[in-house]
Motif scaffolding. Structure first.
Motif, PDB file in Angstrom:
ATOM      1  N   GLY A 119       0.820  -1.215   0.000  1.00  0.00           N
ATOM      2  CA  GLY A 119       0.000   0.000   0.000  1.00  0.00           C
ATOM      3  C   GLY A 119       0.852   1.262   0.000  1.00  0.00           C
ATOM      4  O   GLY A 119       2.082   1.215   0.034  1.00  0.00           O
ATOM      5  N   CYS A 120       0.166   2.411   0.008  1.00  0.00           N
ATOM      6  CA  CYS A 120       0.894   3.685   0.006  1.00  0.00           C
ATOM      7  C   CYS A 120       1.487   3.952   1.401  1.00  0.00           C
ATOM      8  O   CYS A 120       1.045   3.375   2.400  1.00  0.00           O
TER       9      CYS A 120
ATOM     10  N   ALA B  42      -1.930   0.365   3.915  1.00  0.00           N
ATOM     11  CA  ALA B  42      -1.418   1.726   3.798  1.00  0.00           C
ATOM     12  C   ALA B  42      -0.823   2.165   5.137  1.00  0.00           C
ATOM     13  O   ALA B  42      -1.385   1.897   6.200  1.00  0.00           O
TER      14      ALA B  42
ATOM     15  N   LYS C 113      -5.237 -10.494   8.880  1.00  0.00           N
ATOM     16  CA  LYS C 113      -6.029 -11.592   8.282  1.00  0.00           C
ATOM     17  C   LYS C 113      -5.094 -12.556   7.600  1.00  0.00           C
ATOM     18  O   LYS C 113      -4.017 -12.147   7.143  1.00  0.00           O
TER      19      LYS C 113
HETATM   20  C1  LIG Z   1      -4.823  -3.503   4.633  1.00  0.00           C
HETATM   21  C2  LIG Z   1      -6.050  -3.466   3.769  1.00  0.00           C
HETATM   22  C3  LIG Z   1      -5.807  -4.236   2.457  1.00  0.00           C
HETATM   23  C4  LIG Z   1      -7.145  -4.172   4.580  1.00  0.00           C
HETATM   24  O1  LIG Z   1      -8.348  -4.162   3.898  1.00  0.00           O
HETATM   25  P1  LIG Z   1      -9.517  -5.157   4.408  1.00  0.00           P
HETATM   26  O2  LIG Z   1      -9.064  -6.569   4.252  1.00  0.00           O
HETATM   27  O3  LIG Z   1     -10.755  -4.739   3.715  1.00  0.00           O
HETATM   28  O4  LIG Z   1      -9.557  -4.904   5.972  1.00  0.00           O
HETATM   29  P2  LIG Z   1     -10.678  -4.209   6.862  1.00  0.00           P
HETATM   30  O5  LIG Z   1     -11.022  -2.862   6.323  1.00  0.00           O
HETATM   31  O6  LIG Z   1     -11.746  -5.223   7.059  1.00  0.00           O
HETATM   32  O7  LIG Z   1      -9.900  -3.971   8.253  1.00  0.00           O
HETATM   33  C5  LIG Z   1      -9.572  -5.030   9.122  1.00  0.00           C
HETATM   34  C6  LIG Z   1      -8.922  -4.439  10.364  1.00  0.00           C
HETATM   35  O8  LIG Z   1      -7.630  -3.918  10.003  1.00  0.00           O
HETATM   36  C7  LIG Z   1      -7.549  -2.515  10.282  1.00  0.00           C
HETATM   37  N1  LIG Z   1      -6.834  -1.881   9.167  1.00  0.00           N
HETATM   38  C8  LIG Z   1      -7.161  -1.925   7.864  1.00  0.00           C
HETATM   39  N2  LIG Z   1      -6.251  -1.259   7.137  1.00  0.00           N
HETATM   40  C9  LIG Z   1      -5.350  -0.764   8.004  1.00  0.00           C
HETATM   41  C10 LIG Z   1      -4.186   0.022   7.833  1.00  0.00           C
HETATM   42  N3  LIG Z   1      -3.768   0.421   6.640  1.00  0.00           N
HETATM   43  N4  LIG Z   1      -3.466   0.341   8.932  1.00  0.00           N
HETATM   44  C11 LIG Z   1      -3.884  -0.088  10.180  1.00  0.00           C
HETATM   45  N5  LIG Z   1      -4.986  -0.837  10.383  1.00  0.00           N
HETATM   46  C12 LIG Z   1      -5.709  -1.171   9.301  1.00  0.00           C
HETATM   47  C13 LIG Z   1      -9.005  -2.052  10.389  1.00  0.00           C
HETATM   48  O9  LIG Z   1      -9.098  -0.920  11.196  1.00  0.00           O
HETATM   49  C14 LIG Z   1      -9.664  -3.264  10.956  1.00  0.00           C
HETATM   50  O10 LIG Z   1      -9.387  -3.303  12.350  1.00  0.00           O
HETATM   51  P3  LIG Z   1     -10.479  -3.865  13.421  1.00  0.00           P
HETATM   52  O11 LIG Z   1     -10.670  -5.312  13.067  1.00  0.00           O
HETATM   53  O12 LIG Z   1      -9.816  -3.635  14.745  1.00  0.00           O
HETATM   54  O13 LIG Z   1     -11.708  -3.048  13.202  1.00  0.00           O
HETATM   55  C15 LIG Z   1      -6.485  -2.025   3.395  1.00  0.00           C
HETATM   56  O14 LIG Z   1      -7.127  -1.391   4.481  1.00  0.00           O
HETATM   57  C16 LIG Z   1      -5.313  -1.150   2.945  1.00  0.00           C
HETATM   58  O15 LIG Z   1      -4.674  -0.425   3.723  1.00  0.00           O
HETATM   59  N6  LIG Z   1      -4.994  -1.217   1.622  1.00  0.00           N
HETATM   60  C17 LIG Z   1      -3.944  -0.410   1.003  1.00  0.00           C
HETATM   61  C18 LIG Z   1      -4.494   0.272  -0.239  1.00  0.00           C
HETATM   62  C19 LIG Z   1      -3.781   1.555  -0.562  1.00  0.00           C
HETATM   63  O16 LIG Z   1      -2.617   1.767  -0.250  1.00  0.00           O
HETATM   64  N7  LIG Z   1      -4.531   2.450  -1.213  1.00  0.00           N
HETATM   65  C20 LIG Z   1      -3.998   3.742  -1.569  1.00  0.00           C
HETATM   66  C21 LIG Z   1      -3.957   3.905  -3.049  1.00  0.00           C
HETATM   67  S1  LIG Z   1      -2.824   5.154  -3.468  1.00  0.00           S
END
Ligand SMILES: CC(C)(COP(=O)(O)OP(=O)(O)OC[C@H]1O[C@@H](n2cnc3c(N)ncnc32)[C@H](O)[C@@H]1OP(=O)(O)O)[C@@H](O)C(=O)NCCC(=O)NCCS
Ligand SMILES: CC(=O)OC[C@H](N)C(=O)O
Length: 166
Positions: free
Chosen positions: A121-122, A140, A163
């Protein structure tokens, strides 16, 4: 090498900047093969450095080992240490640093080794002699200072597994 260039090209459809960076990188990377190639490629290495590093803000040193099918989204402020190894089908994004650390005795650590199908992620920092498995998504803003198991999603500072995926 042509196969790798075509694969990168396809993976970065609609992203001219990433395509330019990766064609430049793949040609520059040939310089590690022999001393002669290094000498022949000196002009390219200079142009690659000036355009990609100074103007585009992406430090992807020619010595870095990167598998085919790398995707670069929003390639701004991306810094990768030249000792890093990245597998195939990985994704890098903006404001991410992958590098070593300097120990108290002044010696540098090894750099990260990243597996295949790793989506970073970013705003991620991956620092030190860490190993990231295959099929991993890094959230991210994560800070990774410990190994990451395969088939997992990790996030946070310090990053933890949130996960496991099948
Ligand atoms: C990590 C990631 C893939 C998880 O997505 P997901 O599988 O849908 O996970 P969820 O949204 O169900 O979150 C699950 C748990 O992780 C936490 N979490 C999710 N992303 C997180 C992150 N980046 N940092 C810290 N905690 C995070 C949530 O708060 C949640 O916590 P909880 O269970 O205590 O409520 C996503 O959140 C992410 O960060 N993707 C990166 C994408 C990116 O960089 N986009 C920018 C484009 S420039
Ligand atoms: C900033 C943004 O949401 O970019 C989306 C892009 N596809 C990516 O995953 O990087």
């Amino acid at each position: 090498m042509l196969k790798t260039v075509f694969q990168d090209w396809n993976y970065n459809k609609g992203n001219i900047k990433a395509r330019l960076i990766l064609v430049g990188f793949r040609i520059a990377h040939l310089a590690i093969k022999t001393r002669l190639l290094f000498i022949i490629l000196i002009p390219h290495l200079i142009i690659y450095r000036v355009i990609v590093e100074w103007f585009l803000g992406v430090e992807l040193p020619y010595k870095t080992i990167i598998g085919k099918g790398l995707k670069i989204y929003h390639g701004q402020a991306l810094v990768v240490n030249d000792g890093t190894i990245i597998g195939f089908n990985c994704t890098l994004r903006n404001s991410t640093t992958i590098g070593n650390k300097i120990y108290m005795d002044g010696n540098p650590s090894k750099s990260p080794v990243i597996g295949n199908n790793v989506d970073i992620g970013c705003n991620v920092s991956i620092i030190g002699p860490v190993v990231i498995g295959d099929n991993v998504i890094i959230g991210a803003g994560s800070v990774i200072v410990k190994n990451v198991p395969s088939n997992s999603i990790v996030a946070g500072n310090p990053a933890r597994v949130i996960k496991f995926v099948d």
